[in-house]
Design a protein around this motif. Sequence first.
Motif, PDB file in Angstrom:
ATOM      1  N   CYS A  92       0.878  -1.165   0.000  1.00 56.94           N
ATOM      2  CA  CYS A  92       0.000   0.000   0.000  1.00 56.94           C
ATOM      3  C   CYS A  92       0.919   1.220   0.000  1.00 56.94           C
ATOM      4  CB  CYS A  92      -0.899  -0.016   1.240  1.00 56.94           C
ATOM      5  SG  CYS A  92      -2.141   1.284   1.273  1.00 56.94           S
ATOM      6  N   ARG A 150      -0.963   6.924  -1.575  1.00 53.95           N
ATOM      7  CA  ARG A 150      -2.146   6.143  -1.949  1.00 53.95           C
ATOM      8  C   ARG A 150      -2.061   5.575  -3.362  1.00 53.95           C
ATOM      9  NH1 ARG A 150      -3.554  10.197   1.545  1.00 53.95           N
ATOM     10  NH2 ARG A 150      -3.863  11.820   0.014  1.00 53.95           N
ATOM     11  N   ALA A 170      -6.922   2.348  -1.194  1.00 54.85           N
ATOM     12  CA  ALA A 170      -5.578   1.802  -1.371  1.00 54.85           C
ATOM     13  C   ALA A 170      -5.357   0.586  -0.471  1.00 54.85           C
ATOM     14  CB  ALA A 170      -4.531   2.876  -1.071  1.00 54.85           C
ATOM     15  N   ILE A 171      -5.866   0.650   0.757  1.00 57.30           N
ATOM     16  CA  ILE A 171      -5.750  -0.492   1.669  1.00 57.30           C
ATOM     17  C   ILE A 171      -6.556  -1.672   1.142  1.00 57.30           C
ATOM     18  CG2 ILE A 171      -6.348  -1.339   3.981  1.00 57.30           C
ATOM     19  CD1 ILE A 171      -5.730   1.491   5.020  1.00 57.30           C
ATOM     20  N   ALA A 215      -4.871  -3.314  -1.789  1.00 59.07           N
ATOM     21  CA  ALA A 215      -3.749  -4.161  -1.373  1.00 59.07           C
ATOM     22  C   ALA A 215      -4.237  -5.497  -0.828  1.00 59.07           C
ATOM     23  CB  ALA A 215      -2.908  -3.433  -0.332  1.00 59.07           C
ATOM     24  N   PHE A 258       2.682  -1.174   4.453  1.00 58.24           N
ATOM     25  CA  PHE A 258       2.021   0.126   4.426  1.00 58.24           C
ATOM     26  C   PHE A 258       3.086   1.214   4.478  1.00 58.24           C
ATOM     27  CE2 PHE A 258      -1.197  -2.632   6.373  1.00 58.24           C
ATOM     28  CZ  PHE A 258      -2.302  -2.340   5.602  1.00 58.24           C
TER      29      PHE A 258
END
Length: 234
Positions: free
Chosen positions: A81, A85, A144-145, A148, A158
Amino acid sequence: MLKLEQVSVNYGATCGVAQISLEVHEGELVTLIGANGAGKSTTLRAINGLEPLANGRIVFNGDVISGVSPAQVIESGISHCPEGRRVFPLLTVRENLEMGAYRRQDRQRVKRDMEHMFDRFPRLRERHQQVAGTLSGGEQQMLAIARALMARPRLVMFDEPSLGLAPNIVEQIFSLITEIRTEGVTVLLVEQNAYAALEMCDRAYLLENGRIVTHGSAAQMLANQDIRKAYLGG
Protein backbone atom coordinates in the motif's frame (compact mmCIF):
# COMPACT_ATOMS: atom_id res chain seq x y z
CA MET A 1 8.76 -14.89 7.10
CA LEU A 2 10.70 -12.01 5.54
CA LYS A 3 14.43 -11.48 5.79
CA LEU A 4 16.65 -8.79 4.30
CA GLU A 5 20.33 -9.67 4.30
CA GLN A 6 22.88 -6.87 3.80
CA VAL A 7 20.63 -5.11 1.30
CA SER A 8 21.89 -1.98 -0.45
CA VAL A 9 20.12 0.22 -2.99
CA ASN A 10 21.85 3.00 -4.94
CA TYR A 11 20.42 5.93 -6.89
CA GLY A 12 23.32 6.62 -9.22
CA ALA A 13 26.16 7.74 -6.97
CA THR A 14 23.77 8.22 -4.03
CA CYS A 15 23.17 5.46 -1.51
CA GLY A 16 19.48 4.90 -0.75
CA VAL A 17 20.00 2.16 1.83
CA ALA A 18 23.29 0.60 2.89
CA GLN A 19 23.70 -3.01 3.97
CA ILE A 20 20.50 -3.22 6.00
CA SER A 21 19.44 -6.49 7.57
CA LEU A 22 16.06 -7.04 9.17
CA GLU A 23 13.50 -9.75 9.85
CA VAL A 24 9.72 -9.86 10.03
CA HIS A 25 8.25 -12.95 11.65
CA GLU A 26 4.88 -14.40 10.71
CA GLY A 27 2.03 -12.67 12.51
CA GLU A 28 4.08 -9.66 13.58
CA LEU A 29 3.52 -5.96 13.05
CA VAL A 30 6.98 -4.47 12.49
CA THR A 31 7.59 -0.78 11.86
CA LEU A 32 10.38 1.23 10.29
CA ILE A 33 10.87 4.68 11.78
CA GLY A 34 13.23 7.51 10.92
CA ALA A 35 13.38 10.98 9.43
CA ASN A 36 12.36 11.81 5.88
CA GLY A 37 14.98 10.51 3.48
CA ALA A 38 16.26 7.86 5.91
CA GLY A 39 15.56 5.04 3.45
CA LYS A 40 12.28 3.66 4.77
CA SER A 41 10.29 3.87 1.53
CA THR A 42 13.30 2.71 -0.47
CA THR A 43 13.39 -0.42 1.69
CA LEU A 44 9.77 -1.22 0.87
CA ARG A 45 10.33 -0.55 -2.82
CA ALA A 46 13.32 -2.90 -2.77
CA ILE A 47 11.20 -5.63 -1.20
CA ASN A 48 8.46 -5.36 -3.80
CA GLY A 49 10.91 -5.34 -6.71
CA LEU A 50 10.61 -1.71 -7.76
CA GLU A 51 14.21 -0.90 -6.82
CA PRO A 52 17.10 -3.12 -7.95
CA LEU A 53 19.58 -4.19 -5.29
CA ALA A 54 23.21 -3.11 -5.44
CA ASN A 55 24.00 -6.04 -3.18
CA GLY A 56 22.41 -8.36 -0.63
CA ARG A 57 19.34 -10.51 -0.94
CA ILE A 58 15.71 -10.67 0.17
CA VAL A 59 14.11 -13.94 1.29
CA PHE A 60 10.38 -14.53 1.76
CA ASN A 61 9.11 -17.83 3.16
CA GLY A 62 12.44 -19.44 2.35
CA ASP A 63 12.51 -18.31 -1.29
CA VAL A 64 14.87 -15.64 -2.62
CA ILE A 65 12.73 -12.89 -4.17
CA SER A 66 15.39 -10.26 -4.83
CA GLY A 67 15.65 -9.77 -8.58
CA VAL A 68 12.16 -11.01 -9.42
CA SER A 69 9.48 -8.78 -10.96
CA PRO A 70 6.95 -6.86 -8.84
CA ALA A 71 4.22 -9.12 -10.24
CA GLN A 72 6.10 -12.18 -8.96
CA VAL A 73 6.52 -10.52 -5.56
CA ILE A 74 2.74 -10.09 -5.38
CA GLU A 75 2.21 -13.70 -6.40
CA SER A 76 4.60 -14.80 -3.64
CA GLY A 77 2.25 -13.23 -1.07
CA ILE A 78 3.47 -9.66 -0.50
CA SER A 79 1.24 -6.66 -1.14
CA HIS A 80 2.16 -2.96 -0.98
CA CYS A 81 0.00 0.00 0.00
CA PRO A 82 2.21 2.84 -1.29
CA GLU A 83 2.92 6.31 0.01
CA GLY A 84 0.51 8.85 -1.43
CA ARG A 85 -2.15 6.14 -1.95
CA ARG A 86 -1.49 5.93 -5.73
CA VAL A 87 -5.01 4.89 -6.65
CA PHE A 88 -5.79 4.77 -10.36
CA PRO A 89 -7.55 8.14 -10.61
CA LEU A 90 -9.46 7.53 -13.84
CA LEU A 91 -10.74 4.10 -12.82
CA THR A 92 -13.78 3.56 -10.62
CA VAL A 93 -13.55 2.28 -7.07
CA ARG A 94 -14.63 -1.18 -8.21
CA GLU A 95 -12.08 -1.20 -11.03
CA ASN A 96 -9.32 -0.22 -8.61
CA LEU A 97 -10.23 -3.19 -6.42
CA GLU A 98 -10.25 -5.47 -9.44
CA MET A 99 -6.74 -4.26 -10.27
CA GLY A 100 -5.63 -5.37 -6.81
CA ALA A 101 -6.66 -8.92 -7.72
CA TYR A 102 -5.49 -8.91 -11.34
CA ARG A 103 -2.99 -11.78 -10.82
CA ARG A 104 -5.58 -14.05 -9.21
CA GLN A 105 -7.34 -16.78 -11.17
CA ASP A 106 -10.03 -17.69 -8.62
CA ARG A 107 -12.64 -15.26 -9.90
CA GLN A 108 -15.44 -16.46 -7.64
CA ARG A 109 -13.29 -15.86 -4.58
CA VAL A 110 -12.34 -12.48 -5.99
CA LYS A 111 -16.03 -11.57 -6.13
CA ARG A 112 -16.50 -12.71 -2.53
CA ASP A 113 -13.46 -10.72 -1.46
CA MET A 114 -14.83 -7.66 -3.24
CA GLU A 115 -18.03 -7.95 -1.20
CA HIS A 116 -15.95 -8.41 1.95
CA MET A 117 -14.09 -5.16 1.18
CA PHE A 118 -17.37 -3.35 0.65
CA ASP A 119 -18.60 -4.70 3.99
CA ARG A 120 -15.38 -3.55 5.69
CA PHE A 121 -15.41 -0.15 3.93
CA PRO A 122 -19.07 0.86 3.52
CA ARG A 123 -18.06 4.21 2.05
CA LEU A 124 -16.43 2.36 -0.86
CA ARG A 125 -19.64 0.45 -1.50
CA GLU A 126 -21.51 3.75 -1.67
CA ARG A 127 -18.99 5.04 -4.19
CA HIS A 128 -18.23 1.84 -6.10
CA GLN A 129 -19.02 3.45 -9.47
CA GLN A 130 -17.28 6.74 -8.65
CA VAL A 131 -13.97 7.63 -10.29
CA ALA A 132 -11.25 7.19 -7.68
CA GLY A 133 -9.58 10.52 -8.38
CA THR A 134 -12.67 12.34 -7.09
CA LEU A 135 -12.62 10.65 -3.66
CA SER A 136 -11.46 12.45 -0.53
CA GLY A 137 -7.99 11.72 0.83
CA GLY A 138 -9.35 9.42 3.52
CA GLU A 139 -11.53 7.54 1.04
CA GLN A 140 -8.56 7.11 -1.29
CA GLN A 141 -6.50 5.69 1.58
CA MET A 142 -9.27 3.22 2.38
CA LEU A 143 -9.36 2.25 -1.29
CA ALA A 144 -5.58 1.80 -1.37
CA ILE A 145 -5.75 -0.49 1.67
CA ALA A 146 -8.65 -2.48 0.22
CA ARG A 147 -6.85 -2.78 -3.13
CA ALA A 148 -3.75 -4.16 -1.37
CA LEU A 149 -5.86 -6.70 0.49
CA MET A 150 -7.55 -7.87 -2.72
CA ALA A 151 -4.33 -9.68 -3.56
CA ARG A 152 -4.90 -11.88 -0.48
CA PRO A 153 -1.37 -11.19 0.82
CA ARG A 154 0.38 -13.05 3.62
CA LEU A 155 2.36 -9.87 4.30
CA VAL A 156 1.20 -6.34 3.55
CA MET A 157 3.46 -3.29 3.56
CA PHE A 158 2.02 0.13 4.43
CA ASP A 159 4.00 3.23 3.47
CA GLU A 160 3.01 6.38 5.39
CA PRO A 161 -0.71 5.52 5.60
CA SER A 162 -1.54 8.56 7.77
CA LEU A 163 0.16 11.14 5.54
CA GLY A 164 -2.01 14.16 4.85
CA LEU A 165 -5.12 12.84 6.59
CA ALA A 166 -7.31 14.44 9.25
CA PRO A 167 -6.76 13.14 12.81
CA ASN A 168 -10.10 11.31 12.97
CA ILE A 169 -9.33 9.53 9.69
CA VAL A 170 -5.83 8.67 10.90
CA GLU A 171 -7.35 6.96 13.93
CA GLN A 172 -9.59 4.89 11.65
CA ILE A 173 -6.64 3.90 9.45
CA PHE A 174 -4.52 2.80 12.41
CA SER A 175 -7.45 0.81 13.77
CA LEU A 176 -7.83 -0.90 10.37
CA ILE A 177 -4.14 -1.83 10.28
CA THR A 178 -4.35 -3.34 13.76
CA GLU A 179 -7.48 -5.26 12.73
CA ILE A 180 -5.76 -6.60 9.60
CA ARG A 181 -2.91 -7.88 11.74
CA THR A 182 -5.27 -9.60 14.20
CA GLU A 183 -6.83 -11.43 11.23
CA GLY A 184 -3.50 -13.15 10.59
CA VAL A 185 -1.88 -10.91 7.98
CA THR A 186 1.72 -9.95 8.78
CA VAL A 187 2.38 -6.21 8.57
CA LEU A 188 5.47 -4.13 7.76
CA LEU A 189 4.71 -0.47 8.43
CA VAL A 190 6.49 2.77 7.54
CA GLU A 191 4.89 5.64 9.42
CA GLN A 192 5.83 9.29 10.03
CA ASN A 193 4.00 9.28 13.36
CA ALA A 194 6.68 7.35 15.25
CA TYR A 195 4.83 7.34 18.54
CA ALA A 196 1.66 5.88 17.03
CA ALA A 197 3.68 3.33 15.08
CA LEU A 198 5.55 2.18 18.19
CA GLU A 199 2.30 1.96 20.14
CA MET A 200 0.94 -0.44 17.49
CA CYS A 201 3.92 -2.62 16.67
CA ASP A 202 5.72 -5.63 18.12
CA ARG A 203 9.20 -4.56 17.03
CA ALA A 204 10.79 -1.60 15.28
CA TYR A 205 13.88 -0.63 13.33
CA LEU A 206 15.28 2.91 13.31
CA LEU A 207 16.85 4.04 10.04
CA GLU A 208 19.19 7.01 9.71
CA ASN A 209 20.93 7.94 6.46
CA GLY A 210 20.08 4.61 4.87
CA ARG A 211 21.35 2.48 7.74
CA ILE A 212 19.69 0.67 10.63
CA VAL A 213 21.13 2.25 13.76
CA THR A 214 19.08 0.38 16.36
CA HIS A 215 16.18 -2.02 16.69
CA GLY A 216 14.19 -3.70 19.42
CA SER A 217 10.77 -4.34 20.86
CA ALA A 218 8.24 -1.53 20.89
CA ALA A 219 8.73 -1.14 24.64
CA GLN A 220 12.51 -0.92 24.26
CA MET A 221 12.25 1.68 21.52
CA LEU A 222 9.72 3.77 23.45
CA ALA A 223 12.02 3.72 26.49
CA ASN A 224 15.11 4.74 24.49
CA GLN A 225 15.89 8.32 25.50
CA ASP A 226 17.67 9.17 22.24
CA ILE A 227 14.67 8.00 20.23
CA ARG A 228 12.30 9.89 22.54
CA LYS A 229 14.23 13.13 22.07
CA ALA A 230 14.68 12.80 18.31
CA TYR A 231 11.37 11.29 17.21
CA LEU A 232 8.85 11.35 20.06
CA GLY A 233 9.06 14.92 21.26
CA GLY A 234 11.16 14.18 24.35
